[in-house]
Design an enzyme around this catalytic site. Structure first.
Site, PDB file in Angstrom:
ATOM      1  N   HIS A  18      -2.507  -7.451  -1.971  1.00 56.69           N
ATOM      2  CA  HIS A  18      -2.885  -8.653  -2.704  1.00 56.69           C
ATOM      3  C   HIS A  18      -4.341  -8.628  -3.164  1.00 56.69           C
ATOM      4  O   HIS A  18      -4.680  -9.239  -4.180  1.00 56.69           O
ATOM      5  CB  HIS A  18      -2.563  -9.880  -1.859  1.00 56.69           C
ATOM      6  CG  HIS A  18      -1.089 -10.072  -1.686  1.00 56.69           C
ATOM      7  ND1 HIS A  18      -0.516 -10.610  -0.550  1.00 56.69           N
ATOM      8  CD2 HIS A  18      -0.051  -9.769  -2.527  1.00 56.69           C
ATOM      9  CE1 HIS A  18       0.794 -10.638  -0.697  1.00 56.69           C
ATOM     10  NE2 HIS A  18       1.096 -10.127  -1.892  1.00 56.69           N
ATOM     11  N   HIS A  41      10.189  -7.403  -7.003  1.00 56.23           N
ATOM     12  CA  HIS A  41      10.688  -7.723  -5.661  1.00 56.23           C
ATOM     13  C   HIS A  41       9.838  -8.877  -5.118  1.00 56.23           C
ATOM     14  O   HIS A  41       8.981  -8.689  -4.261  1.00 56.23           O
ATOM     15  CB  HIS A  41      10.594  -6.501  -4.742  1.00 56.23           C
ATOM     16  CG  HIS A  41      11.454  -5.347  -5.169  1.00 56.23           C
ATOM     17  ND1 HIS A  41      11.134  -4.534  -6.238  1.00 56.23           N
ATOM     18  CD2 HIS A  41      12.630  -4.875  -4.678  1.00 56.23           C
ATOM     19  CE1 HIS A  41      12.069  -3.603  -6.379  1.00 56.23           C
ATOM     20  NE2 HIS A  41      12.978  -3.783  -5.448  1.00 56.23           N
ATOM     21  N   SER A  99       3.123 -12.468  -3.501  1.00 54.27           N
ATOM     22  CA  SER A  99       2.571 -12.028  -4.779  1.00 54.27           C
ATOM     23  C   SER A  99       2.894 -12.962  -5.935  1.00 54.27           C
ATOM     24  O   SER A  99       2.017 -13.186  -6.792  1.00 54.27           O
ATOM     25  CB  SER A  99       3.037 -10.599  -5.079  1.00 54.27           C
ATOM     26  OG  SER A  99       4.443 -10.499  -5.040  1.00 54.27           O
ATOM     27  N   ASP A 168       7.305  -3.629  -5.628  1.00 48.95           N
ATOM     28  CA  ASP A 168       6.984  -3.753  -4.204  1.00 48.95           C
ATOM     29  C   ASP A 168       8.285  -3.828  -3.407  1.00 48.95           C
ATOM     30  O   ASP A 168       8.603  -4.860  -2.828  1.00 48.95           O
ATOM     31  CB  ASP A 168       6.123  -5.009  -4.001  1.00 48.95           C
ATOM     32  CG  ASP A 168       5.860  -5.316  -2.545  1.00 48.95           C
ATOM     33  OD1 ASP A 168       5.883  -4.385  -1.723  1.00 48.95           O
ATOM     34  OD2 ASP A 168       5.644  -6.505  -2.224  1.00 48.95           O
TER      35      ASP A 168
END
Length: 286
Positions: A18, A41, A99, A168
């Site tokens: 992140h 994802h 995210s 991800d």
């Protein structure tokens, strides 16, 4: 697929991922023109750190929790900590933003996010989270298929020349996942050549990742950058010794932006034998 990120939210891998994600988005914001983000994802978007899943593993205790409230941290880490705090308006660290939430918090009115999640319960939570945000489209679908369906991005008649593809996956079948990721990135770049692609990957032993890196080196990109944080030696018997981000077509000076974070994270989160890596796989003009 049985993976649930709630068990791992806020761990050291999330911290690295992140920090890099926000650095990329901040770089995209330097231009006034809009950008588009595809999160393949996405998960559920927000995770309770005091919930049963997070409490069972306690992984946030070696990730976000030791960082929260620290002063005199590198600017890129401070930026990340402010974003996590913004997802906790009560003044206490109760939830960890995934995210898609971090991305949405950073976006401007003209920017757009497509967040994909295949698991029905996680997708339903994600839709509820963004129910009132017209900038965000939640897709209950396979993220790899979304690369073919949603790129190049066009939303409400607007074509987006700039943006990010974030990949991800959970890597449940780790060895089998890497070729799928590499193929998805190739398809993304064929459809949207100017995009930045950011791929998170776990690190058990660095040398086992060499075939994956060779596939990335073969992709048609200007440059590609690796940023890694190992919190223990990569010969440890534990499941996740560290993780990395491969950034293809990285924004200008991204390496300089994230470089100060790595030794800081190694010192703050690492055990004996921890290490970091910031290395170009390919470099424009190099």
């Amino acid at each position: 697929m049985n993976y649930r990120h709630a068990f791992h939210a806020g761990n050291h891998a999330d911290v690295l991922k992140h920090i890099v994600l926000l650095a990329v988005i901040d770089a995209l914001q330097r231009k006034d023109s809009p950008f588009f983000v595809l999160d393949t994802h996405a998960g559920r978007g927000r995770y309770l750190l005091q919930g049963e899943a997070a409490g069972r593993t306690g992984e946030a205790t070696s990730g976000i929790l030791p960082l929260a409230g620290l002063a005199n941290v590198p600017d890129v880490v401070a930026r990340y900590l402010r974003a996590v705090a913004a997802a906790n308006p009560v003044g206490a660290l109760l939830a960890y933003p995934g995210s898609p939430l971090l991305t949405a918090q950073a976006m401007r009115p003209q920017d757009r996010l497509a967040a994909c999640e295949l698991q029905p319960e996680e997708a339903a939570a994600l839709k509820a989270l963004f129910a009132h945000d017209a900038r965000v489209a939640v897709h209950a679908r396979d993220g790899y298929a979304a690369v073919r369906a949603l790129l190049p991005p066009k939303v409400d008649g607007v074509r987006y020349a700039r943006g990010l593809v974030l990949i991800d996956p959970p890597y449940e079948a780790q060895e089998a996942e890497y070729p799928v990721v590499a193929q998805a990135v190739r398809e993304a770049l064929e459809r949207w050549p100017q995009a930045t692609c950011a791929i998170w990957y776990p690190v058990k032993q660095r040398r086992s990742l060499q075939p994956f890196f060779r596939k990335l080196e073969g992709l048609p990109v200007r440059s590609s950058l690796l940023a890694e944080l190992l919190v223990r030696p990569d010969d440890s018997s534990l499941r996740l010794n560290g993780s990395g981000m491969a950034i293809l077509n990285p924004p200008w000076k991204l390496d300089e932006a994230i470089a100060p974070a790595l030794p800081f994270l190694q010192k703050t989160l690492g055990e004996a034998g921890a290490s970091t890596r910031l290395e170009w796989l390919q470099r424009e003009g190099g």
